[in-house]
Design a protein around this motif. Structure first.
Motif, PDB file in Angstrom:
ATOM      1  N   ALA A 161      43.833  33.969  31.154  1.00 60.41           N
ATOM      2  CA  ALA A 161      45.038  34.532  31.766  1.00 60.41           C
ATOM      3  C   ALA A 161      45.533  33.677  32.932  1.00 60.41           C
ATOM      4  CB  ALA A 161      44.770  35.955  32.247  1.00 60.41           C
ATOM      5  N   PHE A 162      44.601  33.119  33.685  1.00 55.16           N
ATOM      6  CA  PHE A 162      44.929  32.348  34.887  1.00 55.16           C
ATOM      7  C   PHE A 162      44.281  30.966  34.820  1.00 55.16           C
ATOM      8  CE2 PHE A 162      44.708  36.851  36.067  1.00 55.16           C
ATOM      9  CZ  PHE A 162      45.998  37.043  36.538  1.00 55.16           C
ATOM     10  N   PRO A 163      44.800  30.066  34.000  1.00 57.61           N
ATOM     11  CA  PRO A 163      44.148  28.762  33.841  1.00 57.61           C
ATOM     12  C   PRO A 163      44.135  27.920  35.115  1.00 57.61           C
ATOM     13  CG  PRO A 163      46.250  28.811  32.679  1.00 57.61           C
ATOM     14  CD  PRO A 163      45.983  30.202  33.154  1.00 57.61           C
ATOM     15  N   HIS A 164      44.994  28.234  36.069  1.00 61.48           N
ATOM     16  CA  HIS A 164      45.017  27.480  37.323  1.00 61.48           C
ATOM     17  C   HIS A 164      44.030  28.028  38.353  1.00 61.48           C
ATOM     18  CE1 HIS A 164      47.639  30.887  38.110  1.00 61.48           C
ATOM     19  NE2 HIS A 164      47.526  30.636  39.403  1.00 61.48           N
ATOM     20  N   TRP A 165      43.411  29.178  38.082  1.00 60.45           N
ATOM     21  CA  TRP A 165      42.419  29.732  38.995  1.00 60.45           C
ATOM     22  C   TRP A 165      41.094  29.025  38.801  1.00 60.45           C
ATOM     23  CZ3 TRP A 165      42.726  35.772  39.610  1.00 60.45           C
ATOM     24  CH2 TRP A 165      43.949  36.112  40.215  1.00 60.45           C
ATOM     25  N   ARG A 166      40.222  29.168  39.785  1.00 57.32           N
ATOM     26  CA  ARG A 166      38.909  28.521  39.755  1.00 57.32           C
ATOM     27  C   ARG A 166      37.879  29.458  40.393  1.00 57.32           C
ATOM     28  NH1 ARG A 166      41.583  27.382  44.219  1.00 57.32           N
ATOM     29  NH2 ARG A 166      40.477  27.036  46.172  1.00 57.32           N
ATOM     30  N   VAL A 167      36.627  29.123  40.194  1.00 58.74           N
ATOM     31  CA  VAL A 167      35.560  29.829  40.903  1.00 58.74           C
ATOM     32  C   VAL A 167      35.606  29.330  42.345  1.00 58.74           C
ATOM     33  CG1 VAL A 167      33.085  30.202  41.109  1.00 58.74           C
ATOM     34  CG2 VAL A 167      34.136  30.104  38.833  1.00 58.74           C
ATOM     35  N   ARG A 168      35.946  30.228  43.252  1.00 57.80           N
ATOM     36  CA  ARG A 168      36.072  29.871  44.670  1.00 57.80           C
ATOM     37  C   ARG A 168      34.735  29.910  45.389  1.00 57.80           C
ATOM     38  NH1 ARG A 168      41.002  32.671  47.614  1.00 57.80           N
ATOM     39  NH2 ARG A 168      39.228  33.195  48.928  1.00 57.80           N
ATOM     40  N   ASP A 169      33.888  30.855  44.982  1.00 53.81           N
ATOM     41  CA  ASP A 169      32.600  31.030  45.638  1.00 53.81           C
ATOM     42  C   ASP A 169      31.760  31.935  44.753  1.00 53.81           C
ATOM     43  OD1 ASP A 169      30.656  30.746  47.570  1.00 53.81           O
ATOM     44  OD2 ASP A 169      31.634  32.009  49.065  1.00 53.81           O
ATOM     45  N   GLN A 170      30.472  31.873  44.915  1.00 51.39           N
ATOM     46  CA  GLN A 170      29.585  32.764  44.185  1.00 51.39           C
ATOM     47  C   GLN A 170      28.249  32.820  44.898  1.00 51.39           C
ATOM     48  OE1 GLN A 170      28.732  31.358  40.196  1.00 51.39           O
ATOM     49  NE2 GLN A 170      29.056  29.252  40.838  1.00 51.39           N
ATOM     50  N   GLY A 171      27.501  33.858  44.601  1.00 54.43           N
ATOM     51  CA  GLY A 171      26.207  33.977  45.249  1.00 54.43           C
ATOM     52  C   GLY A 171      25.452  35.200  44.778  1.00 54.43           C
ATOM     53  N   HIS A 172      24.447  35.538  45.553  1.00 54.72           N
ATOM     54  CA  HIS A 172      23.589  36.684  45.241  1.00 54.72           C
ATOM     55  C   HIS A 172      23.620  37.624  46.430  1.00 54.72           C
ATOM     56  CE1 HIS A 172      22.073  34.189  42.002  1.00 54.72           C
ATOM     57  NE2 HIS A 172      21.852  33.238  42.886  1.00 54.72           N
ATOM     58  N   GLY A 173      23.489  38.893  46.151  1.00 51.12           N
ATOM     59  CA  GLY A 173      23.457  39.871  47.218  1.00 51.12           C
ATOM     60  C   GLY A 173      22.728  41.117  46.771  1.00 51.12           C
ATOM     61  N   GLU A 174      23.003  42.164  47.501  1.00 48.36           N
ATOM     62  CA  GLU A 174      22.393  43.455  47.207  1.00 48.36           C
ATOM     63  C   GLU A 174      23.433  44.534  47.460  1.00 48.36           C
ATOM     64  OE1 GLU A 174      19.155  46.005  49.498  1.00 48.36           O
ATOM     65  OE2 GLU A 174      18.293  44.184  48.592  1.00 48.36           O
ATOM     66  N   TRP A 175      23.512  45.480  46.570  1.00 46.09           N
ATOM     67  CA  TRP A 175      24.437  46.593  46.730  1.00 46.09           C
ATOM     68  C   TRP A 175      23.627  47.880  46.743  1.00 46.09           C
ATOM     69  CZ3 TRP A 175      29.307  46.855  48.219  1.00 46.09           C
ATOM     70  CH2 TRP A 175      29.986  48.068  48.074  1.00 46.09           C
ATOM     71  N   TYR A 176      23.462  48.459  47.925  1.00 43.10           N
ATOM     72  CA  TYR A 176      22.710  49.693  48.109  1.00 43.10           C
ATOM     73  C   TYR A 176      21.361  49.648  47.401  1.00 43.10           C
ATOM     74  CZ  TYR A 176      26.781  51.628  50.351  1.00 43.10           C
ATOM     75  OH  TYR A 176      27.819  51.852  51.228  1.00 43.10           O
TER      76      TYR A 176
END
Length: 145
Positions: free
Chosen positions: A23-38
């Motif tokens: 849908a958005f070929p001009h978009w990119r992965v800006r950031d990523q990581g690991h976390g915790e949700w509750y």
């Protein structure tokens, strides 16, 4: 003021990313990581451009809400495009079909897709720059505001 991002909880980021990349070929992965949700570990990923993005977090459990039902929750979200036909073609080439056409309107065209996580995404192309035409001249009374 503008909407910067939407955070979507999914079961599998790799499953939904091809839909949004088509849908958005001009978009990119800006950031990523690991976390915790509750207390639950998760991976997260920001996918977008310099101004807008979607966050995907993979700690989701169960199915998304029934879009034909009346449960509280997200019904759909929409993006404006300047070339709806090209967007539909890109998604079709990636294996995603239109779920529902939009209403027949004189000043806009729109379609709905269901992404792999079960979210309904609308894409709209306006055929007029006149707000009253784009919005079908539906005035909101001041009492409703």
């Amino acid at each position: 003021m503008y909407l910067e991002h939407v955070n979507l909880v999914v079961a599998d980021i790799a499953e939904v990313l091809p839909f949004y990349h088509a849908a958005f070929p001009h978009w990119r992965v800006r950031d990523q990581g690991h976390g915790e949700w509750y207390g639950k570990p998760c991976n997260w990923l920001h996918f977008g451009d310099d101004y807008h993005y979607l966050v995907f977090s993979d700690h989701g459990e169960g199915a998304n809400r029934d879009l034909t039902g009346h449960s509280v929750g997200l019904a759909h979200f929409a993006f404006v495009t300047t070339n709806l036909a090209a967007l539909i073609e890109r998604l079709a080439q990636a294996g995603f079909a239109v779920d529902a056409p939009g209403a027949q309107e004189p000043f806009r065209e729109n379609v709905y897709f269901i992404d792999p996580a079960g979210f309904e995404v609308e894409f709209v192309q306006y055929l007029s720059d006149v707000p009253a035409e784009r919005n079908l001249n539906r005035a909101v009374s001041q009492e409703a505001v």
